[in-house]
Enzyme design. Structure first.
Site, PDB file in Angstrom:
ATOM      1  N   LEU A 245       6.082  -3.630 -42.531  1.00  0.00           N
ATOM      2  CA  LEU A 245       7.453  -3.300 -42.157  1.00  0.00           C
ATOM      3  C   LEU A 245       7.504  -2.167 -41.145  1.00  0.00           C
ATOM      4  O   LEU A 245       8.317  -2.189 -40.213  1.00  0.00           O
ATOM      5  CB  LEU A 245       8.257  -2.933 -43.400  1.00  0.00           C
ATOM      6  CG  LEU A 245       8.613  -4.094 -44.338  1.00  0.00           C
ATOM      7  CD1 LEU A 245       9.304  -3.572 -45.590  1.00  0.00           C
ATOM      8  CD2 LEU A 245       9.497  -5.118 -43.635  1.00  0.00           C
ATOM      9  N   GLU A 369      15.050  -4.771 -42.847  1.00  0.00           N
ATOM     10  CA  GLU A 369      13.843  -3.953 -42.689  1.00  0.00           C
ATOM     11  C   GLU A 369      14.125  -2.471 -42.943  1.00  0.00           C
ATOM     12  O   GLU A 369      13.720  -1.591 -42.178  1.00  0.00           O
ATOM     13  CB  GLU A 369      13.219  -4.195 -41.312  1.00  0.00           C
ATOM     14  CG  GLU A 369      12.719  -5.624 -41.178  1.00  0.00           C
ATOM     15  CD  GLU A 369      11.902  -5.876 -39.942  1.00  0.00           C
ATOM     16  OE1 GLU A 369      11.235  -4.937 -39.466  1.00  0.00           O
ATOM     17  OE2 GLU A 369      11.915  -7.016 -39.447  1.00  0.00           O
ATOM     18  N   GLY A 370      14.819  -2.237 -44.043  1.00  0.00           N
ATOM     19  CA  GLY A 370      15.211  -0.885 -44.431  1.00  0.00           C
ATOM     20  C   GLY A 370      16.637  -0.626 -44.035  1.00  0.00           C
ATOM     21  O   GLY A 370      16.951  -0.542 -42.850  1.00  0.00           O
ATOM     22  N   THR A 371      17.536  -0.525 -45.008  1.00  0.00           N
ATOM     23  CA  THR A 371      18.938  -0.263 -44.693  1.00  0.00           C
ATOM     24  C   THR A 371      19.082   1.118 -44.062  1.00  0.00           C
ATOM     25  O   THR A 371      18.195   1.971 -44.167  1.00  0.00           O
ATOM     26  CB  THR A 371      19.806  -0.318 -45.957  1.00  0.00           C
ATOM     27  OG1 THR A 371      19.422   0.769 -46.821  1.00  0.00           O
ATOM     28  CG2 THR A 371      19.636  -1.640 -46.696  1.00  0.00           C
ATOM     29  N   PHE A 389      15.318   8.951 -53.957  1.00  0.00           N
ATOM     30  CA  PHE A 389      15.496   7.526 -54.142  1.00  0.00           C
ATOM     31  C   PHE A 389      15.863   7.171 -55.578  1.00  0.00           C
ATOM     32  O   PHE A 389      16.491   6.166 -55.835  1.00  0.00           O
ATOM     33  CB  PHE A 389      14.214   6.775 -53.752  1.00  0.00           C
ATOM     34  CG  PHE A 389      14.047   6.630 -52.269  1.00  0.00           C
ATOM     35  CD1 PHE A 389      14.613   5.582 -51.582  1.00  0.00           C
ATOM     36  CD2 PHE A 389      13.318   7.555 -51.541  1.00  0.00           C
ATOM     37  CE1 PHE A 389      14.468   5.437 -50.220  1.00  0.00           C
ATOM     38  CE2 PHE A 389      13.165   7.435 -50.171  1.00  0.00           C
ATOM     39  CZ  PHE A 389      13.742   6.364 -49.509  1.00  0.00           C
TER      40      PHE A 389
END
Length: 390
Positions: A245, A369-371, A389
């Site tokens: 990613l 691909e990652g907000t 997180f």
């Protein structure tokens, strides 16, 4: 639109391109103008894409996995790959997605974590566009937290048996090979799954309002039996798919500058010819303020992409810096397209102009691909040293 592109280069970035890089940029731009632009409106409105045909075209152009070395790949620099992503995404984000999923996700996974036999079998054909790959990580209930995936592979003798499903998979239904990530007793592992394997089914996602010129699918695995050599031997843990990613996100950082530039160039041309109250709307102060702010944002995004390319080519690019680029550039590109649409007025809501199409596509790029929120927390952790997180 060439004159508009020149005027948008406020910092003279184009003048710093090497002869080789300018030739590459111009070659891809001509291909895009000749092959892609005449068709993109129809593909987008129809929600279709001739992915196999385009993959062969991109393979002949030498841009699939171009930043990898050997196995039919070009061994290009990160800066060169970034230029290609920008020129292709200047036409449509869905087209850049085809390239980046192929090269930076599927091919890179095999390149970085596969056996020599797997590399020899797949990479030359994928680089030529003769075989298409997809990357199965995201699930319906596992997006930003890929470690919570439910897809599971268990050993049965020397084989693996795979069960589960993946969602929002670009190139899924046209792929000749799927890189699939699954939970095992030894942690998360990667597997190569070929279409036609019993128990492996694919369905396309329809009724999309964004990335319509892109193949999006769901993958389903029901007691799919895989031989031992289907496993990617060097992929151990979540670090492996996350590494893929990071590779792909660099292409996004560069690509979205092309979408923003194309939208702004079309808007600049429109503003110079659209007349109201007896003069072009480009001559009004409010319009000039919008154009000035958007052009500065564009040039700043292009500087960010160029800096990250320098770091990548020097072997010093970190995942936090990639998050910086995706956070900054996708937000900037989306805001540029939204505000540019306002200058076009009612004309901006049709596909006659590319501006709203780019904005709609970037709504997806903002998330995949990652907000934006995830990259916000990555940067927050880098600044504070505290993981927010959980």
């Amino acid at each position: 639109m060439t004159d508009a592109l020149d005027r948008l280069d406020l910092l003279g970035l184009d003048a710093d391109l090497s002869d080789d890089n300018r030739l590459l940029r111009d070659t891809v731009r001509k291909f895009a103008d000749d092959r892609l632009r005449p068709n993109i409106r129809d593909w987008y409105e129809a929600g279709t894409l001739p992915a196999r045909e385009l993959a062969r075209d991109f393979g002949e152009l030498g841009v699939l996995g171009m930043h990898l070395s050997g196995y039919g790949c070009q061994g290009s620099t990160a800066a060169q790959y970034g230029l290609v992503c920008a020129e292709v995404e200047a036409v449509d984000s869905g087209l850049r997605s085809l390239i980046s999923v192929q090269g930076s996700l599927a091919m890179y996974a095999i390149y970085a974590y596969g056996s020599e036999e797997q590399k020899q079998r797949w990479l030359p054909h994928m680089a030529a566009g003769e075989a298409i790959g997809c990357f199965g990580l995201t699930e319906a209930d596992s997006g930003s937290d890929p470690g919570s995936m439910r897809t599971r592979a268990v050993r049965d003798g020397s084989d693996w048996v795979l069960n589960g499903s993946k969602m929002w998979i670009t190139n899924g239904s046209v792929a000749d090979i799927a890189v699939v990530w699954a939970r095992t007793d030894d942690g998360i592992r990667g597997f190569l799954v070929e279409p036609g394997t019993p128990g492996f089914d694919v369905a396309d996602v329809h009724h999309k309002l964004s990335l319509r010129a892109s193949v999006t699918s769901s993958l389903h695995f029901n007691e799919v039996r895989l031989p031992a050599d289907a496993q990617l031997p060097e992929a151990a843990g979540l670090r492996a798919p996350l590494g893929c990613l990071s590779e792909a996100r660099f292409g996004i950082v560069c690509g979205v500058t092309g979408a923003a530039r194309d939208a702004l160039a079309a808007t600049l041309d429109y503003a110079g010819t659209r007349t109201q109250f007896g003069r072009p709307i480009a001559g009004f102060q409010l319009t000039q303020r919008k154009l000035a702010e958007l052009a500065v944002s564009l040039n700043q995004a292009e500087l960010t992409a160029r800096r990250l390319a320098e770091l990548k080519d020097a072997g010093r690019l970190t995942s936090q810096q990639v998050s910086f680029g995706k956070f900054a550039n996708v937000r900037a590109a989306l805001e540029i397209c939204r505000e540019a649409r306002s200058i076009l007025g009612g004309s901006g809501i049709t596909t006659e102009y590319p501006v709203l199409r780019h904005a709609l596509n970037l709504e997806t790029v903002y998330t995949y691909e990652g907000t934006h929120e995830v990259h916000t927390l990555v940067l927050g952790q880098a600044l504070t040293g505290i993981d927010a997180f959980r």
